[in-house]
Design an enzyme around this catalytic site. Structure first.
Site, PDB file in Angstrom:
ATOM      1  N   ASP A 103     -12.324   7.715  -7.736  1.00  0.00           N
ATOM      2  CA  ASP A 103     -11.281   7.942  -6.959  1.00  0.00           C
ATOM      3  C   ASP A 103     -10.257   8.243  -8.207  1.00  0.00           C
ATOM      4  O   ASP A 103      -9.218   9.458  -7.938  1.00  0.00           O
ATOM      5  CB  ASP A 103     -10.816   7.093  -5.833  1.00  0.00           C
TER       6      ASP A 103
HETATM    7  P1  NAP Z   1     -14.381   3.956  -6.789  1.00  0.00           P
HETATM    8  O1  NAP Z   1     -13.635   5.193  -6.489  1.00  0.00           O
HETATM    9  O2  NAP Z   1     -14.656   2.960  -5.833  1.00  0.00           O
HETATM   10  O3  NAP Z   1     -15.838   4.217  -7.698  1.00  0.00           O
HETATM   11  C1  NAP Z   1     -16.596   3.422  -8.485  1.00  0.00           C
HETATM   12  C2  NAP Z   1     -17.785   4.308  -8.949  1.00  0.00           C
HETATM   13  O4  NAP Z   1     -18.221   3.329  -9.686  1.00  0.00           O
HETATM   14  C3  NAP Z   1     -18.567   4.814  -7.848  1.00  0.00           C
HETATM   15  O5  NAP Z   1     -18.537   6.186  -7.576  1.00  0.00           O
HETATM   16  C4  NAP Z   1     -20.026   4.138  -8.194  1.00  0.00           C
HETATM   17  O6  NAP Z   1     -20.845   5.121  -8.371  1.00  0.00           O
HETATM   18  C5  NAP Z   1     -19.697   3.616  -9.614  1.00  0.00           C
HETATM   19  N1  NAP Z   1     -20.607   2.428  -9.943  1.00  0.00           N
HETATM   20  C6  NAP Z   1     -20.617   1.461  -9.206  1.00  0.00           C
HETATM   21  N2  NAP Z   1     -21.427   0.541  -9.455  1.00  0.00           N
HETATM   22  C7  NAP Z   1     -21.894   0.906 -10.971  1.00  0.00           C
HETATM   23  C8  NAP Z   1     -22.431   0.541 -12.044  1.00  0.00           C
HETATM   24  N3  NAP Z   1     -23.165  -0.780 -11.946  1.00  0.00           N
HETATM   25  N4  NAP Z   1     -22.512   1.211 -13.097  1.00  0.00           N
HETATM   26  C9  NAP Z   1     -21.852   2.319 -13.307  1.00  0.00           C
HETATM   27  N5  NAP Z   1     -21.177   2.845 -12.032  1.00  0.00           N
HETATM   28  C10 NAP Z   1     -21.029   2.413 -11.056  1.00  0.00           C
HETATM   29  O7  NAP Z   1     -13.600   3.130  -8.143  1.00  0.00           O
HETATM   30  P2  NAP Z   1     -11.989   3.464  -8.654  1.00  0.00           P
HETATM   31  O8  NAP Z   1     -12.240   4.850  -9.331  1.00  0.00           O
HETATM   32  O9  NAP Z   1     -11.790   2.463  -9.623  1.00  0.00           O
HETATM   33  O10 NAP Z   1     -11.228   3.551  -7.880  1.00  0.00           O
HETATM   34  C11 NAP Z   1     -10.581   2.393  -6.731  1.00  0.00           C
HETATM   35  C12 NAP Z   1     -10.626   2.886  -5.378  1.00  0.00           C
HETATM   36  O11 NAP Z   1     -10.488   1.457  -4.736  1.00  0.00           O
HETATM   37  C13 NAP Z   1      -9.450   3.887  -5.124  1.00  0.00           C
HETATM   38  O12 NAP Z   1      -9.686   4.541  -4.120  1.00  0.00           O
HETATM   39  C14 NAP Z   1      -8.389   2.603  -4.691  1.00  0.00           C
HETATM   40  O13 NAP Z   1      -7.444   3.257  -3.798  1.00  0.00           O
HETATM   41  C15 NAP Z   1      -9.225   1.803  -3.873  1.00  0.00           C
HETATM   42  N6  NAP Z   1      -8.514   0.209  -3.801  1.00  0.00           N
HETATM   43  C16 NAP Z   1      -8.145  -0.246  -4.840  1.00  0.00           C
HETATM   44  C17 NAP Z   1      -7.661  -1.773  -4.711  1.00  0.00           C
HETATM   45  C18 NAP Z   1      -7.176  -2.322  -5.712  1.00  0.00           C
HETATM   46  O14 NAP Z   1      -6.538  -3.314  -5.598  1.00  0.00           O
HETATM   47  N7  NAP Z   1      -7.379  -1.831  -7.242  1.00  0.00           N
HETATM   48  C19 NAP Z   1      -7.453  -1.983  -3.302  1.00  0.00           C
HETATM   49  C20 NAP Z   1      -7.847  -1.383  -2.338  1.00  0.00           C
HETATM   50  C21 NAP Z   1      -8.373  -0.045  -2.401  1.00  0.00           C
HETATM   51  P3  NAP Z   1     -22.490   5.006  -8.321  1.00  0.00           P
HETATM   52  O15 NAP Z   1     -22.685   4.403  -7.024  1.00  0.00           O
HETATM   53  O16 NAP Z   1     -23.115   6.413  -8.324  1.00  0.00           O
HETATM   54  O17 NAP Z   1     -22.632   4.263  -9.643  1.00  0.00           O
END
Ligand code: NAP
Length: 461
Positions: free
Chosen positions: A384
């Protein structure tokens, strides 16, 4: 309060304030933890010197019980820290609720329940009880013991806030007439139920933000407890806790481009929020050998870590990669999005654990203007936070969320296991872009393979 206690409280309050200040930079964060722990030790020491204490027996028993529960909780893995924090807040709320309850009946018996005392006791008990069940619910959702999906029904907010309103009205009535003691357990029950209802409609993935809100409620209940116990340090520490929890929640909401009300009442994740495209699109995939060659031929590489790096626990392999590339004279930077991962500072903690130099970390706003000049953007389990639809697709649930402009780099290497979406549940155009190569697999294994290529007699700069 003795002079020694007053002095210890003063130093302790200063240490708490310094801890918050130092917590805002990765290179001073460890000092912040030492300062906060030191402040707490002095606060406990100062309290133990209190002349009103007649026996230490119960304090000793409570401390022993706290240690028995707290020690295993301190050993949880980093990925379980949000639910651990939820539990800590539940205990904090419970403590505030119990102290308030004890004080209500004590003062009622002794005829010392003034209007002011009743008002703070009611505030403390309402905030403490809702934080207790809210914290338990949040921890349960994060640990997936209870459904992580938002549970919604018609008129939900009206029901929830009627309960809270009823608790507040009964509290006000007790201020008017504290002897109506039947109302007190009703207030407790209403606040406990409200805590459950508050968290029910919130999706599991929003829990870290909610935990930060609960932190703020726990802080406010501590302020009320400080007034009840006439403990100035509790008032100060509770106010710091309440304000910092709220500020952190707002920062997280802003970084996700969501309003506070959308997080708390938006039931994010209840339905498929994405506009799923049905057309088949192709992606280009690459091997570790291709990646090693691209990376060593680059002058500048920006690594963008995300939740997948945490899941794979790939941070130490990332450090190996950083070493290999730096040795070859490649300029490697780490661009950390404020909400990458699942809790505030998630990526910073992992990168610090792998001893990545702090000066290699760049903030989103600083790195974005440089992205068009960057040779390779290496996206490690981030989705994301690098999704260009946040800039371009007004219908996207993440539209308007600031992202790291990975797509603007000359070449993008994206590591993930499949084409599955991330937290927001939406497709990512970045993976289909002409300049993107996918490296499919677990991040730790893929980076390990790339490092092997680099450390063998493979490509050189
Ligand atoms: P993300 O959008 O959740 O994407 C994480 C990606 O990691 C997934 O598409 C997944 O694809 C991949 N993944 C998972 N396990 C893996 C592995 N073992 N090896 C390789 N890839 C792996 O993460 P992000 O880009 O860090 O974004 C964070 C999201 O969380 C945002 O939407 C944010 O708003 C939300 N959020 C964050 C917080 C905070 O405090 N940081 C709090 C609440 C919400 P595959 O399954 O295809 O591997």
């Amino acid at each position: 309060m003795s002079q020694a206690t007053g002095l210890l409280y003063l130093v302790s309050a200063a240490l708490f304030i310094l801890a918050l200040r130092w917590m805002s930079q990765p290179d001073t964060a460890k000092r912040a933890v030492v300062s906060a722990v030191g402040g707490m030790a002095l606060a406990v020491g100062g309290t133990l010197l209190h002349p009103e204490i007649v026996t230490y027996k119960w304090i000793g028993i409570a401390a022993a019980l706290g240690f028995i529960v707290g020690f295993p909780l301190s050993r949880v893995p980093l990925t379980a820290v949000p639910e651990r924090t939820g539990l800590s807040q539940a205990f904090g709320g419970l403590a505030a609720g119990l102290v308030g309850t004890a004080k209500y009946y004590l003062w009622l018996d002794q005829g010392e329940l003034t209007s002011f005392r009743m008002a703070v006791v009611a505030g403390e008990v309402i905030l403490g009880c809702l934080t207790c069940t809210g914290g338990l619910m949040a921890a349960g959702k994060l640990a997936e013991v209870i459904t992580t999906r938002p549970v919604t029904y018609k008129g939900q907010n009206i029901v929830s806030f009627t309960l809270l309103g009823a608790a507040a009205v009964l509290g006000a009535w007790l201020v008017w007439d504290p002897t109506q003691s039947w109302a007190f357990p009703v207030i407790i029950a209403l606040a406990l139920i409200f805590g459950v209802l508050l968290i029910l409609p919130i999706g599991g993935a929003d829990m870290p933000t909610v935990i930060s809100f609960l932190n703020s409620y726990a802080g406010l209940s501590a302020v009320a407890m400080g007034f009840v116990l006439e403990n100035y340090l509790l008032i100060t520490a509770g106010a710091l806790d309440g304000a910092s929890g709220f500020v952190l929640s707002v920062i997280m909401c802003k970084a996700m481009n969501r309003s506070v009300t959308n997080v708390l009442f938006g039931a994010f994740g209840a339905v498929q929020t994405a506009t799923q495209t049905t057309e088949q699109r192709t992606v280009k995939s690459a091997t570790a050998v291709d990646a090693a060659e691209l990376l060593t031929n680059a002058d500048s590489v920006v690594i963008i870590p995300g939740y997948g790096m945490a899941v794979a626990q790939a941070q130490h392999r990332v450090r190996d990669l950083y070493d290999q590339l730096s040795k070859r004279g490649v300029d490697v930077k780490f661009a950390v999005h404020p909400v990458a991962g699942r809790m505030p500072g998630h990526m910073n903690v992992l990168l610090a654990e792998a001893d990545i130099p702090y000066d290699r970390l760049v903030e989103m706003d600083d790195v974005n203007p440089e992205m068009p000049q960057v040779d390779v953007a290496l996206v490690i389990g981030a989705n994301d936070v690098v999704n260009p639809s946040a800039r371009t697709d007004a219908k996207s649930p993440i539209y308007g969320m600031p992202i790291i402009d990975a797509d603007k780099a000359h070449t993008v290497l994206a590591i993930k296991r499949s084409m599955n979406p991330g937290f927001a549940g939406i497709d990512n155009d970045l993976y289909y872009a002409n300049n993107t190569l996918m490296l499919f697999g677990d991040a730790k294994a893929v980076i390990g393979d790339v490092v092997k290529q680099l450390s063998g007699d493979g490509a050189t700069h």
